[in-house]
Design an enzyme around this catalytic site. Sequence first.
Site, PDB file in Angstrom:
ATOM      1  N   TYR A 120       0.984  -1.138  -0.203  1.00  0.00           N
ATOM      2  CA  TYR A 120      -0.092   0.066  -0.045  1.00  0.00           C
ATOM      3  C   TYR A 120       0.874   1.213   0.032  1.00  0.00           C
ATOM      4  O   TYR A 120       2.045   1.258   0.640  1.00  0.00           O
ATOM      5  CB  TYR A 120      -0.717   0.061   1.311  1.00  0.00           C
ATOM      6  CG  TYR A 120      -1.519   1.488   1.595  1.00  0.00           C
ATOM      7  CD1 TYR A 120      -2.864   1.534   0.784  1.00  0.00           C
ATOM      8  CD2 TYR A 120      -0.907   2.489   2.105  1.00  0.00           C
ATOM      9  CE1 TYR A 120      -3.478   2.802   1.191  1.00  0.00           C
ATOM     10  CE2 TYR A 120      -1.605   3.507   2.073  1.00  0.00           C
ATOM     11  CZ  TYR A 120      -2.802   3.836   1.732  1.00  0.00           C
ATOM     12  OH  TYR A 120      -3.640   4.818   1.817  1.00  0.00           O
ATOM     13  N   GLU A 208      -3.473   7.663  -3.652  1.00  0.00           N
ATOM     14  CA  GLU A 208      -3.517   6.164  -3.092  1.00  0.00           C
ATOM     15  C   GLU A 208      -3.155   5.319  -4.087  1.00  0.00           C
ATOM     16  O   GLU A 208      -4.065   5.011  -5.342  1.00  0.00           O
ATOM     17  CB  GLU A 208      -4.896   5.954  -2.501  1.00  0.00           C
ATOM     18  CG  GLU A 208      -4.895   4.971  -1.192  1.00  0.00           C
ATOM     19  CD  GLU A 208      -6.158   5.208  -0.504  1.00  0.00           C
ATOM     20  OE1 GLU A 208      -5.913   5.017   0.840  1.00  0.00           O
ATOM     21  OE2 GLU A 208      -7.181   4.903  -1.193  1.00  0.00           O
TER      22      GLU A 208
END
Length: 403
Positions: A120, A208
């Site tokens: 991530y 993101e």
Amino acid sequence: MNIHEYQAKQLLKKFGVRVPEGRLVEEGSDPKDIPARAEKAAQDLAKSQGNAVWVVKAQIHAGGRGKAGGVKVCKDLSGVKAAAGEIIGKTLVTPQTGAHGKKVHKVWIEEGSDIAREFYLGVVIDRALSQVVMMASTEGGMEIEEVAAKSPEKIIKVAIDPTLGFMPFHGRKLAKALELSPEQTKEAIGFFKNIYRCFIEADCSLIEINPLILTRKGNLVALDAKFNFDDNALFRHPEIVEMRDLQEENPQDIEASKYDLAYIALDGTIGCLVNGAGLAMSTMDIIKLHGGEPANFLDVGGSASKEKVAHAFKIILKDPHVKAILINIFGGIMKCDVIAEGVIEAARDLALQVPLVVRLEGTNVDRGKQILASSGLKITPADDLTDAAKKVVAAATKNFNRS
Ligand code: GDP
Ligand code: MN
């Protein structure tokens, strides 16, 4: 403002961030030819990339598509055809779409990636630090909120001083957290630096990458991408504004932004038309205090024209849940008679059915009240905030019980 994954990847590519190549297939006028167009796009992609695996991905402004059936890995062309035909037109319900879900109008067909590890990566502005923060986690592909709640130590953050920019040590710290080899670390530093540059130059408020992957060949690739932009900086990025997809946005929000109105739809039954954000918030508070629920937040601003007020009023009336409307205006720069004229114009245009409670105070208040009184509209005048809130809650309850 949000953009689609495929647009985000095009933007990242411009900043030198590695992303899979892909082709877009849209709904078009004839849904029957979607499989054929998808096949052609997949063939074309394979010709340029030499890939034998494709991934068909629903393009909606919401994440969590994978688990909802919006991401399909296909090993042959017939699989691509079937996936595209199935996903376009389907309504995906994910934790981010709300219960009604979002209908898919386009898919992005991508070369398949050979995933060794999933990470991530997120970039946000930390208001407390007044700095951009980049964070990474080995827990890729999962919902980061869950990781943050259960094992916050697995998210590593670096704050980036705006005057120095992204430094190699920031990159080394993140790469170490992701347990990358020395060679991969070198690539990662460049990768993170490019993401940071993109964040700053495109005036993002969020980037993101979930998942950021390491391929079996050892390359870092952004496999998914979500962007938010600072609306106040959009004026200097016409190429980003062009990426706006109105199909993905709430129609009331689109109307409101067209007329530069601060409107936020809520779940209640009482429409609010107020000038000034502070007064709009206290209006919502007092409605709740007296047992009602606001249907929206709406600030028409300090110097709205008659037309702007009329548009604001129409936006409120388009919400089918609205059972009564409260107009609460303190006329400072804004004049009460201007508000009254705008309200009357919109009420006549739309053949107003719902009860209307009006509290006016300030500049030209007498003229405003007079205009409303002689309009022939059924309006309940109120003297102060409490009186207005009680009257509108009573009117909404009565109207709700009737309908
Ligand atoms: P999201 O569910 O909306 O966040 O969509 P993502 O783009 O993150 O895709 C969900 C998941 O699909 C990823 O976490 C991957 O595990 C998987 N996926 C996406 N693209 C590929 C690919 O090219 N190859 C493989 N094997 N899996 C993929
Ligand atoms: Mn994702």
